[in-house]
Design a protein around this motif. Structure first.
Motif, PDB file in Angstrom:
ATOM      1  N   TYR B 105       0.824  -1.212   0.000  1.00 15.63           N
ATOM      2  CA  TYR B 105       0.000   0.000   0.000  1.00 15.63           C
ATOM      3  C   TYR B 105       0.857   1.260   0.000  1.00 15.63           C
ATOM      4  N   GLY B 106       2.099   1.112   0.513  1.00 16.95           N
ATOM      5  CA  GLY B 106       2.962   2.284   0.609  1.00 16.95           C
ATOM      6  C   GLY B 106       2.688   3.046   1.885  1.00 16.95           C
ATOM      7  N   VAL B 107       3.628   3.928   2.270  1.00 12.16           N
ATOM      8  CA  VAL B 107       3.489   4.691   3.502  1.00 12.16           C
ATOM      9  C   VAL B 107       3.750   6.152   3.210  1.00 12.16           C
ATOM     10  N   ALA B 108       3.312   6.990   4.157  1.00  9.89           N
ATOM     11  CA  ALA B 108       3.567   8.415   4.020  1.00  9.89           C
ATOM     12  C   ALA B 108       4.996   8.722   4.454  1.00  9.89           C
ATOM     13  N   GLY B 109       5.614   9.678   3.826  1.00 13.19           N
ATOM     14  CA  GLY B 109       6.943  10.116   4.240  1.00 13.19           C
ATOM     15  C   GLY B 109       8.052   9.198   3.717  1.00 13.19           C
ATOM     16  N   GLU B 110       9.248   9.545   4.111  1.00 12.43           N
ATOM     17  CA  GLU B 110      10.411   8.778   3.685  1.00 12.43           C
ATOM     18  C   GLU B 110      10.425   7.422   4.360  1.00 12.43           C
ATOM     19  N   THR B 111      10.886   6.399   3.645  1.00 10.70           N
ATOM     20  CA  THR B 111      11.081   5.108   4.301  1.00 10.70           C
ATOM     21  C   THR B 111      12.555   4.930   4.585  1.00 10.70           C
ATOM     22  N   ALA B 112      12.796   4.542   5.849  1.00 14.60           N
ATOM     23  CA  ALA B 112      14.183   4.247   6.205  1.00 14.60           C
ATOM     24  C   ALA B 112      14.581   2.941   5.527  1.00 14.60           C
ATOM     25  N   PRO B 113      15.862   2.755   5.263  1.00 18.45           N
ATOM     26  CA  PRO B 113      16.290   1.518   4.585  1.00 18.45           C
ATOM     27  C   PRO B 113      15.896   0.269   5.369  1.00 18.45           C
ATOM     28  N   TRP B 114      16.019   0.343   6.716  1.00 19.32           N
ATOM     29  CA  TRP B 114      15.681  -0.861   7.511  1.00 19.32           C
ATOM     30  C   TRP B 114      14.185  -1.165   7.396  1.00 19.32           C
ATOM     31  N   GLU B 115      13.377  -0.110   7.250  1.00 18.98           N
ATOM     32  CA  GLU B 115      11.941  -0.326   7.079  1.00 18.98           C
ATOM     33  C   GLU B 115      11.667  -1.059   5.769  1.00 18.98           C
ATOM     34  N   GLN B 116      12.321  -0.583   4.721  1.00 17.58           N
ATOM     35  CA  GLN B 116      12.142  -1.199   3.401  1.00 17.58           C
ATOM     36  C   GLN B 116      12.583  -2.654   3.449  1.00 17.58           C
ATOM     37  N   ALA B 117      13.732  -2.890   4.081  1.00 16.75           N
ATOM     38  CA  ALA B 117      14.253  -4.258   4.140  1.00 16.75           C
ATOM     39  C   ALA B 117      13.294  -5.161   4.913  1.00 16.75           C
ATOM     40  N   ALA B 118      12.836  -4.630   6.074  1.00 12.24           N
ATOM     41  CA  ALA B 118      11.921  -5.427   6.881  1.00 12.24           C
ATOM     42  C   ALA B 118      10.637  -5.683   6.112  1.00 12.24           C
ATOM     43  N   GLY B 119      10.146  -4.668   5.395  1.00 11.44           N
ATOM     44  CA  GLY B 119       8.921  -4.815   4.616  1.00 11.44           C
ATOM     45  C   GLY B 119       9.073  -5.915   3.581  1.00 11.44           C
ATOM     46  N   ASP B 120      10.206  -5.923   2.861  1.00  6.29           N
ATOM     47  CA  ASP B 120      10.421  -6.964   1.837  1.00  6.29           C
ATOM     48  C   ASP B 120      10.462  -8.344   2.477  1.00  6.29           C
ATOM     49  N   ALA B 121      11.189  -8.392   3.604  1.00  3.10           N
ATOM     50  CA  ALA B 121      11.305  -9.696   4.274  1.00  3.10           C
ATOM     51  C   ALA B 121       9.942 -10.207   4.722  1.00  3.10           C
ATOM     52  N   VAL B 122       9.141  -9.292   5.296  1.00  2.00           N
ATOM     53  CA  VAL B 122       7.828  -9.708   5.778  1.00  2.00           C
ATOM     54  C   VAL B 122       6.956 -10.140   4.616  1.00  2.00           C
ATOM     55  N   ARG B 123       7.102  -9.425   3.473  1.00  2.00           N
ATOM     56  CA  ARG B 123       6.279  -9.798   2.321  1.00  2.00           C
ATOM     57  C   ARG B 123       6.575 -11.231   1.891  1.00  2.00           C
ATOM     58  N   SER B 124       7.877 -11.559   1.780  1.00  4.52           N
ATOM     59  CA  SER B 124       8.194 -12.920   1.320  1.00  4.52           C
ATOM     60  C   SER B 124       7.816 -13.935   2.407  1.00  4.52           C
ATOM     61  N   PHE B 125       7.974 -13.519   3.682  1.00  8.84           N
ATOM     62  CA  PHE B 125       7.570 -14.432   4.768  1.00  8.84           C
ATOM     63  C   PHE B 125       6.066 -14.722   4.683  1.00  8.84           C
ATOM     64  N   ASN B 126       5.290 -13.650   4.474  1.00  4.36           N
ATOM     65  CA  ASN B 126       3.845 -13.829   4.363  1.00  4.36           C
ATOM     66  C   ASN B 126       3.485 -14.773   3.231  1.00  4.36           C
ATOM     67  N   PHE B 127       4.152 -14.570   2.074  1.00  5.24           N
ATOM     68  CA  PHE B 127       3.821 -15.402   0.935  1.00  5.24           C
ATOM     69  C   PHE B 127       4.162 -16.859   1.207  1.00  5.24           C
ATOM     70  N   LEU B 128       5.358 -17.056   1.796  1.00  5.16           N
ATOM     71  CA  LEU B 128       5.809 -18.422   2.055  1.00  5.16           C
ATOM     72  C   LEU B 128       4.885 -19.132   3.045  1.00  5.16           C
ATOM     73  N   THR B 129       4.554 -18.414   4.143  1.00  2.60           N
ATOM     74  CA  THR B 129       3.709 -19.083   5.134  1.00  2.60           C
ATOM     75  C   THR B 129       2.324 -19.366   4.571  1.00  2.60           C
TER      76      THR B 129
END
Lengths: 278, 457
Positions: B105-129
């Protein structure tokens, strides 16, 4: 036609009564029906019924289900008035008086012609109040003692008094089926009717209760004109002096009970009595 | 999207398993001499049940525990040094941002790199589970299917097993209603008990002053139930005075005197009255009935408030007319025709028959109808909110404004409430009181209706 009570008049209908000197039609005629028809909406239930009903005798109507015998019985005290869409034609006279005349008060008529129904239908009141109901609404008793007298004598005549004398205040619905039906007979008698109509009074009862009621009917015959509708030919043979056979809304044959059962004239009557129709 | 996929997979599994069981069963028919115990449909259902239950159990387990596992995984994706710097609210905010990134969905404001990384990881985790759970469910379902298929033979009592499962299903459905009731009552009771730690029950049940201090602080104010209870009972009594005669007499007319054609039109029309939303009755009371009563009172020298117990009671009475008349009408029609015939046969007139036979026979049922109407009136809210005047004062006159239990619940629970002080917790105590009163009335009504059934048998 002169049909006043007290005068004996034979009609052309009753050929067999002339041949049978013991026929009860020798007695005064109470009820005369001529060309009675009944329509329920568009459907015709009765096609021109003509019959004479003698005083102080039992007249039985027999016939298969749906033949119109109950319908005709309900014409005699105008119970069909309470059914929406029912239309009655022809004439019925009680002691020469047209019961469908506009001037006639149907409430008075029903006080003179009592009725006992197929299923015992005591009111959800005490035994005493069940019997006292009719006398109360018609104002037949001047005081409590009068009313007690009517209730007791009605219960006696219905052969129920000995069984219930200690529990007159208990509900009538608590009695057995046969007792309930005798209570309904007592209730009808209490109004002091001249004619009692019985619509299959034993159809919901066991054989012993039936035998008690049949005996009672035989006793009541001494004081009342009784018309009984019955499914059971044996019952008609046992309790009635005259029998009329109905089929598909027509009165097929009528005559002394003995003749109808031993020597029916009509083929349909014969078939019914032999158990081939109905 | 995911729900659709799950539903699609389950439907395919259902179809395949039913078909498998059904066709295997059809082949049994040729077996020589042995009579097949169950019809093919039962073997089909038997197999389908065996396939569906393991699959559903696995999906349910994931639905139950999956949230927690995902949460823990997401937290673990936040770098340690950032995690320690976050308080509870900050953590929740971070989790929401990460989940928003993960779902795309995206977020307001700048995304910190760790946020982006965590978001990607969670996305693949969600898909896998998700995929893993689904595959596990299908495998378990398939295993169930093959087990059931291997069980099918001519003597298998598939019908009995299927019907046992249907039985359990029916039981579960009725349990939903029962457990909901139990849960609501339990929550009412526990919250009401919390209220009673602030306010003495004697002050509540027998207090004559209703003045909660809604500002908070140590002074809670007084919570006397009696003004509300008296208002409720007064309005209910007025409503019954209006509804009972009108409803009962109209029921007698409809069931005994009215020609069929009139009845066919009138009965649905009266029942439409029951379908009018109570809020509409409320402003009918406020705009029309109240001012009319006030002017009428002026004309005959009576001081009647436009919003008063009388206004609310009259309008509520009109509202419950259909309950009384429709139920009484049904009950009078249930009185056996033979009973009425018995009275007519004795020469009773129609009105004598109604007074002496019909009404006594129907009376317990009619009283039951009254009590149901009373329960309805006691619990009614919208009309009294608008028309009763909201004045929680103990009064004897129906011409003055009053308040009721329901109105006070609305007042105490609307707006910001935190359920820590008696100001809002009193709602549960009032709700419990209301519940007990209507419950007693319902039990009484049921008792009467049950006696009615035995009346003429």
């Amino acid at each position: 036609m002169d049909m006043l009570a007290g005068k004996v008049k034979k009609t052309s209908l009753n050929v067999d009564s002339a041949m049978n000197p013991t026929d009860v039609l020798e007695r005064p005629i109470r009820l005369t029906a001529r060309d009675v028809t009944v329509h329920y909406g568009a459907k015709q239930a009765l096609h021109g019924i003509s019959i004479d009903i003698p005083d102080r005798a039992v007249t039985a109507f027999i016939g298969p289900s749906g033949c119109g015998k109950s319908t005709f019985l309900r014409c005699i005290n105008r119970m069909n008035d309470t059914i929406e869409g029912a239309k009655v034609g022809g004439t019925i006279k009680l002691d020469g008086e047209d019961i469908y005349a506009p001037a006639l008060d149907v409430v008075e008529l029903r006080a003179r012609i009592g009725m006992v129904f197929q299923k015992p239908n005591p009111f959800p009141k005490s035994i005493y109040d069940n019997v006292a109901y009719g006398p109360r609404i018609h104002g037949l008793a001047r005081n409590k003692a009068d009313l007690d007298e009517i209730v007791v004598s009605s219960l006696r005549k219905a052969g129920l008094f000995e069984e219930v004398k200690d529990r007159l205040q208990e509900p009538g619905t608590g009695l057995s089926g046969g007792q309930q039906q005798r209570l309904c007979i007592a209730r009808a008698i209490a109004v002091g009717p001249e004619v009692i109509l019985m619509d299959e009074p034993c159809s919901a009862l066991d054989p012993i209760a039936t035998a008690v009621i049949e005996e009672l009917i035989d006793e009541l015959r001494e004081n009342y004109t009784i018309v009984i509708v019955t499914h059971s030919m044996q019952q008609a043979a046992r309790v009635s002096q005259r029998t009329a056979f109905f089929h598909l809304g027509n009165l097929i044959e009528q005559g002394p009970t003995e003749d109808i059962f031993t020597n029916p004239v009509n083929k349909q009557t014969q078939d019914y009595i032999m158990g081939r129709i109905g | 999207m995911n729900a659709l996929v799950v539903a699609g997979v389950l439907i395919v599994l259902l179809g395949i398993s039913y078909q498998t069981g059904w066709s295997k069963s059809r082949n049994l028919v040729t077996a020589d001499g042995v009579k097949v115990h169950s019809r093919p449909q039962y073997h089909g259902s038997f197999t389908a049940i065996w396939a569906m239950i393991p699959a559903l159990v696995i999906l349910l387990l994931w639905a139950w525990f999956g949230g927690g596992i995902t949460h823990n995984y997401t937290v673990s994706q936040i770098p340690q040094d950032i995690l320690v710097s976050l308080d509870q609210a900050g953590l929740n905010g971070a989790l929401i941002r990460i989940n928003a990134l993960a779902s795309g969905y995206g977020v307001a404001g700048e995304t910190a790199p760790w946020e982006q990384a965590a978001g990607d990881a969670v996305r693949s985790f969600n898909f896998l589970t998700f995929a893993g759970t689904l595959i596990l469910a299908v495998v378990a379902g398939g295993a169930g299917l093959f087990y059931a298929r291997s069980q099918i033979n001519a003597r298998l009592r598939a019908r009995n097993s299927v019907e046992r499962v249907v039985n359990v299903l029916l039981l579960a459905c009725s349990a939903v209603a029962i457990l909901t009731t139990v849960g609501i009552v339990a929550s009412l009771v526990t919250e009401a008990l919390r209220f009673f730690t602030f306010i003495n029950p004697i002050d509540f049940f027998f207090g004559t002053v209703w003045a909660p201090n809604n500002a908070g602080g140590d002074n809670h104010g007084s919570y006397g139930l009696l003004p509300l209870l008296s208002g409720t009972l007064m309005i209910t009594a007025i409503a019954m005075i209006v509804a009972v005669p009108v409803g009962l007499l109209s029921a007698i007319y409809l069931s005994q005197y009215a020609p069929k054609s009139f009845r066919a039109v009138a009965k649905p029309l009266i029942e439409i009255l029951a379908g009018i939303p109570t809020i509409v009755f409320g402003f009918f009371a406020l705009v029309t009935v109240g001012p009319f009563l006030r002017d009428f009172g002026n004309a005959i020298g009576l001081q009647i408030s436009a919003t008063s117990a009388l206004t609310a009671g009259i309008v509520m009475g009109i509202m419950i007319i259909p309950f009384v008349s429709s139920l009484s009408d049904d009950i009078m029609n249930q009185v056996p025709r033979t009973l009425r015939d018995g009275a007519y046969g004795l020469g009773a007139t129609q009105s004598e028959t109604i007074r002496n036979v019909l009404l006594p026979a129907a009376l317990p049922g009619i009283v039951g109808a009254f009590l149901l109407a009373v329960s309805r009136a006691i619990g009614e809210t919208m009309i009294v909110v608008l028309a009763a005047g909201n004045a929680p004062i103990l009064r004897g006159s129906p011409f003055e404004p009053v308040s009721t239990i329901t109105v006070s619940i609305v007042n105490q629970l609307t707006g910001d409430t935190d359920f820590t002080g008696p100001q809002s917790l009193v709602g549960f105590a009032l709700g419990l009181t209301l519940f007990v009163v209507t419950l007693c009335l319902n039990i009484f009504a049921l008792y009467i209706v049950r006696r009615f059934r035995e009346q003429y048998e």
